[in-house]
Write an enzyme that holds these catalytic residues in place. Sequence first.
Site, PDB file in Angstrom:
ATOM      1  N   LYS A 208      13.038 -65.289 107.142  1.00  0.00           N
ATOM      2  CA  LYS A 208      13.696 -66.594 107.006  1.00  0.00           C
ATOM      3  C   LYS A 208      13.371 -67.473 108.219  1.00  0.00           C
ATOM      4  O   LYS A 208      13.628 -67.091 109.352  1.00  0.00           O
ATOM      5  CB  LYS A 208      15.211 -66.397 106.894  1.00  0.00           C
ATOM      6  CG  LYS A 208      16.027 -67.697 106.934  1.00  0.00           C
ATOM      7  CD  LYS A 208      17.536 -67.416 106.799  1.00  0.00           C
ATOM      8  CE  LYS A 208      18.348 -68.702 106.997  1.00  0.00           C
ATOM      9  NZ  LYS A 208      19.818 -68.444 106.929  1.00  0.00           N
TER      10      LYS A 208
ATOM     11  N   LYS B 153      28.410 -77.359 108.825  1.00  0.00           N
ATOM     12  CA  LYS B 153      29.088 -76.371 109.670  1.00  0.00           C
ATOM     13  C   LYS B 153      29.987 -77.073 110.688  1.00  0.00           C
ATOM     14  O   LYS B 153      29.744 -78.228 111.033  1.00  0.00           O
ATOM     15  CB  LYS B 153      28.029 -75.576 110.450  1.00  0.00           C
ATOM     16  CG  LYS B 153      27.218 -74.612 109.613  1.00  0.00           C
ATOM     17  CD  LYS B 153      26.217 -73.858 110.479  1.00  0.00           C
ATOM     18  CE  LYS B 153      25.385 -72.896 109.652  1.00  0.00           C
ATOM     19  NZ  LYS B 153      26.168 -71.809 109.047  1.00  0.00           N
TER      20      LYS B 153
ATOM     21  N   ARG C 214      19.094 -67.844 101.369  1.00  0.00           N
ATOM     22  CA  ARG C 214      18.718 -67.142 100.135  1.00  0.00           C
ATOM     23  C   ARG C 214      17.907 -68.044  99.200  1.00  0.00           C
ATOM     24  O   ARG C 214      17.121 -67.568  98.401  1.00  0.00           O
ATOM     25  CB  ARG C 214      19.978 -66.584  99.462  1.00  0.00           C
ATOM     26  CG  ARG C 214      20.982 -67.621  99.091  1.00  0.00           C
ATOM     27  CD  ARG C 214      22.371 -67.050  98.852  1.00  0.00           C
ATOM     28  NE  ARG C 214      23.106 -66.795 100.094  1.00  0.00           N
ATOM     29  CZ  ARG C 214      24.335 -66.287 100.141  1.00  0.00           C
ATOM     30  NH1 ARG C 214      24.975 -65.952  99.033  1.00  0.00           N
ATOM     31  NH2 ARG C 214      24.935 -66.079 101.295  1.00  0.00           N
TER      32      ARG C 214
ATOM     33  N   ASP D 162      25.266 -74.492 102.505  1.00  0.00           N
ATOM     34  CA  ASP D 162      25.047 -73.702 103.719  1.00  0.00           C
ATOM     35  C   ASP D 162      24.518 -72.302 103.388  1.00  0.00           C
ATOM     36  O   ASP D 162      24.086 -71.578 104.280  1.00  0.00           O
ATOM     37  CB  ASP D 162      26.360 -73.615 104.511  1.00  0.00           C
ATOM     38  CG  ASP D 162      26.140 -73.208 105.955  1.00  0.00           C
ATOM     39  OD1 ASP D 162      24.976 -73.160 106.394  1.00  0.00           O
ATOM     40  OD2 ASP D 162      27.150 -72.943 106.645  1.00  0.00           O
TER      41      ASP D 162
HETATM   42  N1  BES Z   1      22.385 -68.998 108.966  1.00  0.00           N
HETATM   43  C1  BES Z   1      23.661 -68.822 108.400  1.00  0.00           C
HETATM   44  C2  BES Z   1      24.267 -67.471 108.691  1.00  0.00           C
HETATM   45  C3  BES Z   1      24.762 -67.259 110.095  1.00  0.00           C
HETATM   46  C4  BES Z   1      25.886 -67.890 110.547  1.00  0.00           C
HETATM   47  C5  BES Z   1      24.123 -66.360 110.892  1.00  0.00           C
HETATM   48  C6  BES Z   1      26.351 -67.658 111.819  1.00  0.00           C
HETATM   49  C7  BES Z   1      24.589 -66.114 112.163  1.00  0.00           C
HETATM   50  C8  BES Z   1      25.697 -66.759 112.630  1.00  0.00           C
HETATM   51  C9  BES Z   1      23.559 -68.960 106.881  1.00  0.00           C
HETATM   52  O1  BES Z   1      22.646 -69.871 106.409  1.00  0.00           O
HETATM   53  C10 BES Z   1      24.899 -69.384 106.416  1.00  0.00           C
HETATM   54  O2  BES Z   1      25.310 -70.453 106.752  1.00  0.00           O
HETATM   55  N2  BES Z   1      25.562 -68.540 105.653  1.00  0.00           N
HETATM   56  C11 BES Z   1      26.865 -68.811 105.179  1.00  0.00           C
HETATM   57  C12 BES Z   1      26.960 -68.303 103.777  1.00  0.00           C
HETATM   58  C13 BES Z   1      28.201 -68.728 103.065  1.00  0.00           C
HETATM   59  C14 BES Z   1      28.182 -70.219 102.834  1.00  0.00           C
HETATM   60  C15 BES Z   1      28.275 -67.993 101.749  1.00  0.00           C
HETATM   61  C16 BES Z   1      27.861 -68.104 106.090  1.00  0.00           C
HETATM   62  O3  BES Z   1      27.579 -66.998 106.545  1.00  0.00           O
HETATM   63  O4  BES Z   1      28.901 -68.685 106.361  1.00  0.00           O
HETATM   64 ZN    ZN Z   2      21.058 -70.284 107.601  1.00  0.00          ZN
HETATM   65 MN    MN Z   3      23.471 -71.810 106.293  1.00  0.00          MN
END
Ligand code: BES
Ligand code: ZN
Ligand code: MN
Length: 504
Positions: free
Chosen positions: A269, A281, A355, A351
Site C-alpha cells: 500500500k 481524520k 483496501r 477513510d
Molecule cells: N491508514 C489508515 C489506517 C491507520 C490508522 C494505520 C492509524 C495506522 C494508524 C487506514 O486507511 C484507515 O484510515 N483505516 C480506517 C478504517 C476504518 C474507516 C474502517 C481506520 O483504521 O480507522
Molecule cells: Zn490509509
Molecule cells: Mn484511511
Amino acid sequence: MDFSVKTGELATLETACLVLGVSEPRTLSSAAQAVDHASGGQLSKQLETGDLDGDAGRMQLLYQLPGVAAERVLLVNSGKSGELDRRTFDKVLKAVFARSAELGLTELTSTLAEAPVAKMTPYQRQRAIAQAGAHSSYRYEHTKAKKPNAKPPLTTLNLWVASDAERAAAEQAATHAAALAAGANLARELANLPGNICTPSYLAEQARALAEGGTPSFTVEVLDEAAMGELGMGALLSVARGSREPAHLIVMKHNGGSPGEAPVVLVGKGLTFDAGGISIKPAADMDEMKYDMCGGAAVIGAMQAVRNLKLPLNVIGVVPTSENLPDGAANKPGDIVTTLSGQTVEILNTDAEGRLILCDALTYCERFEPAVLIDMATLTGACVVALGRHPSALFANDDQLAEALATAGEAAGDRLWRMPLWKDYDSQLESNFADMANIGGREGGAITAAAFLAKFVGNYSQTVPWAHLDIAGTAWVSGKEKGATGRPVPLLVEYLLRRAGLAS
Ligand code: BES
Ligand code: ZN
Ligand code: MN
C-alpha cells in the site's frame, strides 16, 4: 556501511571499540577470556565490582587496558548462560549499538557471535549483529537545513570470528545483512520523507531508479492513471480523484529465476498521505499518515535487496500509490465504484481507502500467475488495538505460507502473529446497493479489512497462496523517537533468502 570479517589475536587488534560478551553469572566469553589474559586479569577484576550483574544489555566501558590494542573495550551482559534467546540477543545488540551511537563511534569490532544463542546458527548470529549495526547507522537528514546531530554514524563494523572455519558463514551473513539493511533503510527514508516531497510520482521515480543502468534482470514499469483507467481500476482511481497528485501503479520485476518459474509477488500500500478523504481524520497526529505508504516503501526496499543479492528467484513488486484527500471530486460516502475484478463496492467510509487501492492491485497481479502473493499495508487502526506494536498481523489462506512467513519473521527479529481469515466475517461487509461495502463495522476491523481483500484473490484460476500483513502497528514508532522502522523488509528478505535456500 562496510563490514569486514576479522580473525586472530584479539589483544593486538586495532579498533576503536572491542565488544565482548559476559554471561550471567559473571562468565567471560572465550573472546573476553583471551583479552582478560592479555590484560593480566583486568576483566575478571572489573567483574568483581558487580556493576555488570543484572539484566542482559547492561554495559561497562573500559579504557586503556594494558596489553590491549583496542582504544576501548565494551563489556556487555549477554544474559544467563544457556538461556540467551533471539529476543534477548536483539536487546543486547540494540544496547550495544545505542551506546556506540552515543559515543559517535564510526567503527567497532563485535565478538558477540560467540554468545550462545539458543537455536541460532553462527551465520544467523552474525546476520543479527550486522543487521542491528546497519540499522543503527541510519540518520534522517533530508529536510534538515541544520544538522544538529554532530555525532557521526557507524560506518565500519568488524565481525570477529574465532577461526578461519567460521569466516565463510560470517562473510555471507555480512553480505546478506548489508543488502537487507540497505533495503530497510531505503524504506525508512522514503517513509520518513514528508508527504509534500514523497508523492506518488516521487515513489515512482525512486522505484524507477532501481532499474538504472538497465539490465534485463531488473525492470520497472509505471502505469499512469490513463493506463489504469483503460484497465478498469475503478476503485484505485476513485481514491486518487480527491487529490491533485496523479496516482501510479509501480511494477518492479527481478528476473533471477528460470524464465518459466512462477514469481513471488509482493504488493504494498503506497498512500503517500491519508487524510481520510471526505470521512476526514481528526487533526491530532494526522501527520503520521505520511507513513501510510510504508507497505509500498517496504516492497521497494525489499526489491532493492533482492536485486543487490541477485537472488535466484523471480520476484515482482507492485505498489499502488496515491494520496487520499478531500476535494470536490473526492469519493463521497455512499458512492459505488466498479473494481478491476468487476465486483462493485459501496464506499461507506472514504477513510477505508487502502483496501480500495489494494483490491485493484491484487486483481492486477493475477496476470503474473504468482507462486505466492504477499501484500502488506498500514491498513487498519484496529490492528494496532488488537495486537499493539510488536507483531505485524498475518492473515493467510494457506498454512504452509503462513508458517514460512512466521518462521522468517521470528528469524529476522520482525515478528508476525496470525489472525483469522474466515468466511464468518463476510456478513459484516454486506451492502444493500453493491456487491460489498468497504467497511465492516467496529468489531474485528483488521479482520474485516482482510476479508475484503480476500474477495480479490479468490478468483484466481487456481487459488494462489496469499498472505496479507497489516503493518499499522509496526511500520513506524510515534512520540519522541518518531520514525519509520523499515519493517517488514527484514521479514520479506529473510523469507526470500530461505526460499532461495541461502539463509543458514
Ligand atoms: N491508514 C489508515 C489506517 C491507520 C490508522 C494505520 C492509524 C495506522 C494508524 C487506514 O486507511 C484507515 O484510515 N483505516 C480506517 C478504517 C476504518 C474507516 C474502517 C481506520 O483504521 O480507522
Ligand atoms: Zn490509509
Ligand atoms: Mn484511511
